[in-house]
Enzyme design. Structure first.
Site, PDB file in Angstrom:
ATOM      1  N   HIS A  37      30.740  19.034  -8.420  1.00 24.60           N
ATOM      2  CA  HIS A  37      29.906  19.975  -7.665  1.00 24.60           C
ATOM      3  C   HIS A  37      28.421  19.918  -7.994  1.00 24.60           C
ATOM      4  O   HIS A  37      27.752  20.941  -8.146  1.00 24.60           O
ATOM      5  CB  HIS A  37      30.426  21.409  -7.868  1.00 24.60           C
ATOM      6  CG  HIS A  37      30.180  22.285  -6.670  1.00 24.60           C
ATOM      7  ND1 HIS A  37      29.026  23.016  -6.486  1.00 24.60           N
ATOM      8  CD2 HIS A  37      30.942  22.548  -5.590  1.00 24.60           C
ATOM      9  CE1 HIS A  37      29.099  23.687  -5.351  1.00 24.60           C
ATOM     10  NE2 HIS A  37      30.251  23.422  -4.784  1.00 24.60           N
TER      11      HIS A  37
ATOM     12  N   HIS B 160      35.648  29.983   0.792  1.00 20.05           N
ATOM     13  CA  HIS B 160      36.050  29.419  -0.503  1.00 20.05           C
ATOM     14  C   HIS B 160      37.451  29.926  -0.846  1.00 20.05           C
ATOM     15  O   HIS B 160      37.680  31.141  -0.871  1.00 20.05           O
ATOM     16  CB  HIS B 160      35.040  29.819  -1.582  1.00 20.05           C
ATOM     17  CG  HIS B 160      33.674  29.257  -1.340  1.00 20.05           C
ATOM     18  ND1 HIS B 160      32.786  29.819  -0.448  1.00 20.05           N
ATOM     19  CD2 HIS B 160      33.066  28.151  -1.849  1.00 20.05           C
ATOM     20  CE1 HIS B 160      31.688  29.082  -0.435  1.00 20.05           C
ATOM     21  NE2 HIS B 160      31.819  28.071  -1.261  1.00 20.05           N
TER      22      HIS B 160
ATOM     23  N   ASP C 251      36.052  25.546   0.548  1.00 14.82           N
ATOM     24  CA  ASP C 251      35.442  24.684  -0.463  1.00 14.82           C
ATOM     25  C   ASP C 251      35.924  25.069  -1.860  1.00 14.82           C
ATOM     26  O   ASP C 251      36.358  26.197  -2.087  1.00 14.82           O
ATOM     27  CB  ASP C 251      33.909  24.857  -0.455  1.00 14.82           C
ATOM     28  CG  ASP C 251      33.282  24.246   0.780  1.00 14.82           C
ATOM     29  OD1 ASP C 251      34.030  23.684   1.603  1.00 14.82           O
ATOM     30  OD2 ASP C 251      32.053  24.348   0.927  1.00 14.82           O
ATOM     31  N   ASP C 252      35.762  24.137  -2.765  1.00 15.59           N
ATOM     32  CA  ASP C 252      35.839  24.348  -4.227  1.00 15.59           C
ATOM     33  C   ASP C 252      37.254  24.436  -4.789  1.00 15.59           C
ATOM     34  O   ASP C 252      37.420  24.600  -5.987  1.00 15.59           O
ATOM     35  CB  ASP C 252      35.056  25.598  -4.676  1.00 15.59           C
ATOM     36  CG  ASP C 252      33.566  25.488  -4.382  1.00 15.59           C
ATOM     37  OD1 ASP C 252      33.145  24.435  -3.865  1.00 15.59           O
ATOM     38  OD2 ASP C 252      32.844  26.452  -4.654  1.00 15.59           O
TER      39      ASP C 252
ATOM     40  N   HIS D 197      34.894  17.045  -1.834  1.00 11.70           N
ATOM     41  CA  HIS D 197      33.787  17.973  -2.116  1.00 11.70           C
ATOM     42  C   HIS D 197      33.099  17.596  -3.434  1.00 11.70           C
ATOM     43  O   HIS D 197      32.551  18.451  -4.114  1.00 11.70           O
ATOM     44  CB  HIS D 197      34.332  19.415  -2.173  1.00 11.70           C
ATOM     45  CG  HIS D 197      33.280  20.481  -2.153  1.00 11.70           C
ATOM     46  ND1 HIS D 197      32.194  20.465  -1.304  1.00 11.70           N
ATOM     47  CD2 HIS D 197      33.146  21.621  -2.873  1.00 11.70           C
ATOM     48  CE1 HIS D 197      31.451  21.547  -1.511  1.00 11.70           C
ATOM     49  NE2 HIS D 197      31.997  22.257  -2.467  1.00 11.70           N
TER      50      HIS D 197
HETATM   51 ZN    ZN Z   1      31.248  24.101  -3.136  1.00 16.18          ZN
END
Ligand code: ZN
Length: 491
Positions: free
Chosen positions: A354, A441, A299-300, A350
């Protein structure tokens, strides 16, 4: 770093030792009131069952303990005593580490639970304890409880059976059969170790969960083999068990009431029933190397430095992964995003910035989703068809607005909290199971360090590393028929 509280602590510890008769080992830990300064206790009441949470944050350690309160006197006392004992043990270990001046941060205790199955008369609870005692010492322990609300009692395994004279022998034989036929034990494992761990003794079968149709047996790490086999669990359907070992009629009746499976938290809820063992195969060919599949997700990202390193590492093992990208980062690093696809990885949405989508209006959600879709399309010529909501926060509005399957996860090493790559690797390897989705991540240096050993460990444990769409069997065309959340819980 502020040393003052530590000095105060050590001084008081010394005092406690003196008062305690200079014992070199602790029978009981020093009373926490002496040196603990910041205790937050929270009690909140969800619909059915009370949850008690004790969160402690000190200079020396942090702990977060959650446990259920059912409203039955004996049952609640059993849970409370168990929690107290685990907390006390942690405090002793902590005191010993601090006394020996071996403290390496962070020292942490996390205790969570899942009510795996519940009816008005019965509950099966799985506690998961994670302890971080500095350096690479991380332990993950599981504890189970099965309660009968009619009698306000805890059920032992022996309690389940009508005629329990030889229950251990039968359970032991069935377990051996299921474990060896179900490919849960790799052929490299010493079978004497397996047999020893399954021998018909009560202590080998202390962890079990009674579900609606199956009895789940959980084994500890190192009980059946070396670390890489993790902590296996098996399910024995009552139907097949009944032929050898009839369950008590009165207990079975407990399942005929209003059966409710709690799914308060899709991330924490167990889905053991989906992990049915494969039917026994007559041939155990060694080339059945990749029988299990697992999906690593990030993620991210994209991150200009870490993402390419991770992609490079994955490539050297021919492992595929899924990257859920943030719209507001892709604009800065479109080439990194493009490179992911050319290396055979999958990318997903995603959100743009956020946020917690479940708190937003339809319009705001739509903006977060479509803005990111457009940016990814512009950067890569690819339109994502999978979404990972930030924080895993979803509701019906998010789901219907985003119009994409929501990919949650089954294994979360919490790599943004734990800075130790060894911990992240061990956590994932300890919890890996066929069909699991791992959450990481690609924006963190510790994760970047962890990825090589993790992939190597998973491959040697027999996993093929695939993209999450492949794992779940979702294609671009079938995505709109799968508008729901996907997660497989921790085992
Ligand atoms: Zn995230």
């Amino acid at each position: 770093m502020n040393l003052k509280p530590n000095l105060k602590f050590i001084w008081l510890l010394a005092l406690a030792l003196l008062l305690g008769g200079c014992q070199s080992t602790y029978k009981s830990a020093p009373a926490p009131e002496i040196y603990l300064t910041d205790v937050k206790e929270m009690v909140y009441e969800p619909d059915v069952i009370g949850i008690q949470s004790v969160i402690e944050t000190y200079d020396t350690y942090t702990s977060a303990i959650h446990y259920p309160v059912f409203g039955y006197q004996t049952i609640d006392a059993i849970v409370y005593d168990f929690i107290q004992n685990r907390h006390e043990l942690f405090r002793q270990e902590l005191a010993e580490i601090l006394e020996a001046n071996e403290s390496k941060w962070p020292l942490e205790l996390h205790m969570e639970y899942d009510i795996v199955y519940q009816t008005p008369r019965h509950a099966a609870i799985l506690f998961k304890e994670r302890k971080h005692l500095g350096s690479a010492q991380v332990s993950v322990n599981r504890f189970t409880f099965n309660f009968n609300f009619d009698t306000d009692k805890q059920l032992t395994l022996a309690d389940l059976f009508e005629n329990n004279a030889s229950y251990l022998k039968i359970i032991s034989e069935l377990s051996y059969e299921l474990l060896t036929e179900g490919d849960l034990i790799p052929s490299a494992v010493d079978m004497n170790w397996v047999k020893g761990g399954l021998s018909p003794h009560e202590k080998n079968y202390s962890n079990f969960l009674m579900q609606s149709n199956t009895l789940v047996l959980l084994f500890n790490k190192y009980q059946l083999g070396p670390a890489f086999i993790g902590a296996p669990s098996i399910e024995i359907p009552y139907e097949s068990l009944n032929a050898y070992l009839p369950l008590k009629e009165s207990l079975l009746n407990n399942f005929n009431g209003k059966i409710s499976k709690l799914t308060s938290d899709p991330i924490l809820s167990l889905d053991l029933e989906a992990d049915n063992l494969e039917p026994a195969s007559s041939e155990k060919a060694p080339e059945s190397f990749y029988k299990k599949r697992i999906a690593i997700t990030f993620d991210d990202g994209p991150h200009p430095i870490f993402t390419p390193i991770i992609v490079n590492t994955l490539g050297s093992y021919n492992a595929k992964a899924t990257f859920f990208l943030l719209g507001n980062r892709i604009a800065d690093y479109p080439d990194v995003a493009k490179h992911l696809l050319s290396e055979g990885h999958m990318i997903g949405n995603h959100s743009f910035s956020h946020p917690q989508l479940s708190r937003m209006s339809t319009e705001e959600i739509l903006n977060e989703v479509t803005r990111t879709q457009n940016i990814i399309e512009n950067a890569t010529d690819f339109t994502p068809f999978l979404m990972r909501p930030p924080f895993g926060a979803i509701n019906d509005v998010v789901l219907t607005t985003a119009q994409m399957p929501m990919i949650l996860w089954s294994i979360d090493s919490e790599d943004w909290i734990y800075k130790d790559p060894d911990y992240i690797v061990n956590f994932v390897l300890d919890h890996a199971f066929d069909g699991a989705i791992i959450r990481l991540h690609d924006t963190l240096p510790n994760t970047t360090h962890a990825i090589g050993p993790m992939v190597e460990g998973l491959i040697s444990a027999g996993y093929e590393l695939v993209t999450v769409d492949k794992l779940l069997g979702i294609t671009k065309d079938s995505a709109d028929k799968n508008l729901r959340s996907f997660s497989r819980a921790l085992k």
